[in-house]
Design a protein around this motif. Sequence first.
Motif, PDB file in Angstrom:
ATOM      1  N   ILE A  24       0.841  -1.184   0.000  1.00  0.00           N
ATOM      2  CA  ILE A  24       0.000   0.000   0.000  1.00  0.00           C
ATOM      3  C   ILE A  24       0.880   1.239   0.000  1.00  0.00           C
ATOM      4  N   CYS A  25       0.378   2.302  -0.610  1.00  0.00           N
ATOM      5  CA  CYS A  25       1.095   3.566  -0.666  1.00  0.00           C
ATOM      6  C   CYS A  25       0.559   4.482   0.421  1.00  0.00           C
ATOM      7  N   ARG A  26       1.463   5.004   1.234  1.00  0.00           N
ATOM      8  CA  ARG A  26       1.080   5.890   2.330  1.00  0.00           C
ATOM      9  C   ARG A  26       1.454   7.342   2.034  1.00  0.00           C
ATOM     10  N   ARG A  27       1.612   7.677   0.762  1.00  0.00           N
ATOM     11  CA  ARG A  27       1.971   9.046   0.368  1.00  0.00           C
ATOM     12  C   ARG A  27       0.858  10.029   0.709  1.00  0.00           C
ATOM     13  N   GLN A  28      -0.380   9.649   0.475  1.00  0.00           N
ATOM     14  CA  GLN A  28      -1.549  10.481   0.733  1.00  0.00           C
ATOM     15  C   GLN A  28      -2.437   9.776   1.760  1.00  0.00           C
ATOM     16  N   PRO A  29      -3.388  10.485   2.358  1.00  0.00           N
ATOM     17  CA  PRO A  29      -4.313   9.821   3.277  1.00  0.00           C
ATOM     18  C   PRO A  29      -5.184   8.816   2.530  1.00  0.00           C
ATOM     19  N   PRO A  30      -5.797   7.877   3.239  1.00  0.00           N
ATOM     20  CA  PRO A  30      -6.678   6.914   2.570  1.00  0.00           C
ATOM     21  C   PRO A  30      -7.805   7.638   1.835  1.00  0.00           C
ATOM     22  N   GLN A  31      -8.245   7.033   0.742  1.00  0.00           N
ATOM     23  CA  GLN A  31      -9.337   7.591  -0.057  1.00  0.00           C
ATOM     24  C   GLN A  31     -10.631   6.849   0.262  1.00  0.00           C
ATOM     25  N   VAL A  32     -11.715   7.600   0.354  1.00  0.00           N
ATOM     26  CA  VAL A  32     -13.019   7.008   0.630  1.00  0.00           C
ATOM     27  C   VAL A  32     -13.544   6.379  -0.653  1.00  0.00           C
ATOM     28  N   VAL A  33     -14.006   5.138  -0.526  1.00  0.00           N
ATOM     29  CA  VAL A  33     -14.525   4.377  -1.657  1.00  0.00           C
ATOM     30  C   VAL A  33     -15.961   3.980  -1.354  1.00  0.00           C
ATOM     31  N   VAL A  34     -16.840   4.159  -2.337  1.00  0.00           N
ATOM     32  CA  VAL A  34     -18.229   3.737  -2.188  1.00  0.00           C
ATOM     33  C   VAL A  34     -18.280   2.234  -2.411  1.00  0.00           C
ATOM     34  N   LEU A  35     -18.737   1.486  -1.401  1.00  0.00           N
ATOM     35  CA  LEU A  35     -18.822   0.035  -1.508  1.00  0.00           C
ATOM     36  C   LEU A  35     -20.132  -0.394  -2.158  1.00  0.00           C
ATOM     37  N   ASN A  36     -21.241   0.126  -1.667  1.00  0.00           N
ATOM     38  CA  ASN A  36     -22.547  -0.166  -2.259  1.00  0.00           C
ATOM     39  C   ASN A  36     -23.607   0.713  -1.618  1.00  0.00           C
ATOM     40  N   GLU A  37     -24.716   0.766  -2.257  1.00  0.00           N
ATOM     41  CA  GLU A  37     -25.855   1.496  -1.716  1.00  0.00           C
ATOM     42  C   GLU A  37     -26.896   0.478  -1.274  1.00  0.00           C
ATOM     43  N   THR A  38     -27.325   0.600  -0.026  1.00  0.00           N
ATOM     44  CA  THR A  38     -28.316  -0.346   0.496  1.00  0.00           C
ATOM     45  C   THR A  38     -29.431   0.406   1.202  1.00  0.00           C
ATOM     46  N   PRO A  39     -30.628  -0.116   1.156  1.00  0.00           N
ATOM     47  CA  PRO A  39     -31.740   0.516   1.880  1.00  0.00           C
ATOM     48  C   PRO A  39     -31.524   0.487   3.395  1.00  0.00           C
ATOM     49  N   GLU A  40     -30.822  -0.535   3.884  1.00  0.00           N
ATOM     50  CA  GLU A  40     -30.598  -0.676   5.325  1.00  0.00           C
ATOM     51  C   GLU A  40     -29.730   0.443   5.890  1.00  0.00           C
ATOM     52  N   THR A  41     -28.844   1.002   5.077  1.00  0.00           N
ATOM     53  CA  THR A  41     -27.943   2.048   5.573  1.00  0.00           C
ATOM     54  C   THR A  41     -28.436   3.449   5.247  1.00  0.00           C
ATOM     55  N   ASP A  42     -29.641   3.544   4.681  1.00  0.00           N
ATOM     56  CA  ASP A  42     -30.199   4.849   4.296  1.00  0.00           C
ATOM     57  C   ASP A  42     -29.251   5.632   3.399  1.00  0.00           C
ATOM     58  N   GLY A  43     -28.625   4.980   2.502  1.00  0.00           N
ATOM     59  CA  GLY A  43     -27.731   5.684   1.587  1.00  0.00           C
ATOM     60  C   GLY A  43     -26.582   4.820   1.139  1.00  0.00           C
ATOM     61  N   THR A  44     -25.404   5.348   1.286  1.00  0.00           N
ATOM     62  CA  THR A  44     -24.225   4.725   0.716  1.00  0.00           C
ATOM     63  C   THR A  44     -23.305   4.195   1.805  1.00  0.00           C
ATOM     64  N   GLU A  45     -22.819   2.997   1.623  1.00  0.00           N
ATOM     65  CA  GLU A  45     -21.839   2.413   2.528  1.00  0.00           C
ATOM     66  C   GLU A  45     -20.451   2.718   1.972  1.00  0.00           C
ATOM     67  N   THR A  46     -19.569   3.252   2.803  1.00  0.00           N
ATOM     68  CA  THR A  46     -18.229   3.633   2.349  1.00  0.00           C
ATOM     69  C   THR A  46     -17.167   3.045   3.267  1.00  0.00           C
ATOM     70  N   GLU A  47     -15.954   3.027   2.763  1.00  0.00           N
ATOM     71  CA  GLU A  47     -14.794   2.624   3.545  1.00  0.00           C
ATOM     72  C   GLU A  47     -13.585   3.357   2.971  1.00  0.00           C
ATOM     73  N   ALA A  48     -12.550   3.539   3.771  1.00  0.00           N
ATOM     74  CA  ALA A  48     -11.357   4.248   3.306  1.00  0.00           C
ATOM     75  C   ALA A  48     -10.234   3.245   3.054  1.00  0.00           C
ATOM     76  N   PHE A  49      -9.517   3.442   1.952  1.00  0.00           N
ATOM     77  CA  PHE A  49      -8.412   2.567   1.565  1.00  0.00           C
ATOM     78  C   PHE A  49      -7.223   3.389   1.083  1.00  0.00           C
TER      79      PHE A  49
END
Length: 68
Positions: A24-49
């Motif tokens: 992994i490259c640690r030059r910049q902070p992790p970037q937020v990635v959209v994983l999926n959109e689900t009705p259970e989360t009322d929008g978009t589920e994200t994670e940083a990588f």
Amino acid sequence: MPKQLCINCRFGESWNSESGLAGICRRQPPQVVVLNETPETDGTETEAFWPTFDDTDWCGEWRPKRED
């Protein structure tokens, strides 16, 4: 001077994986990635990588590893 590859860069954190050397490259902070959109989360589920690389990758921001 080593080849200007991610595995030789001060910002690269590499490890041996089943498919070969990766990291992994640690030059910049992790970037937020959209994983999926689900009705259970009322929008978009994200994670940083952090960006990943393999043993032949390179970029224009390469810096030599520091000697401690």
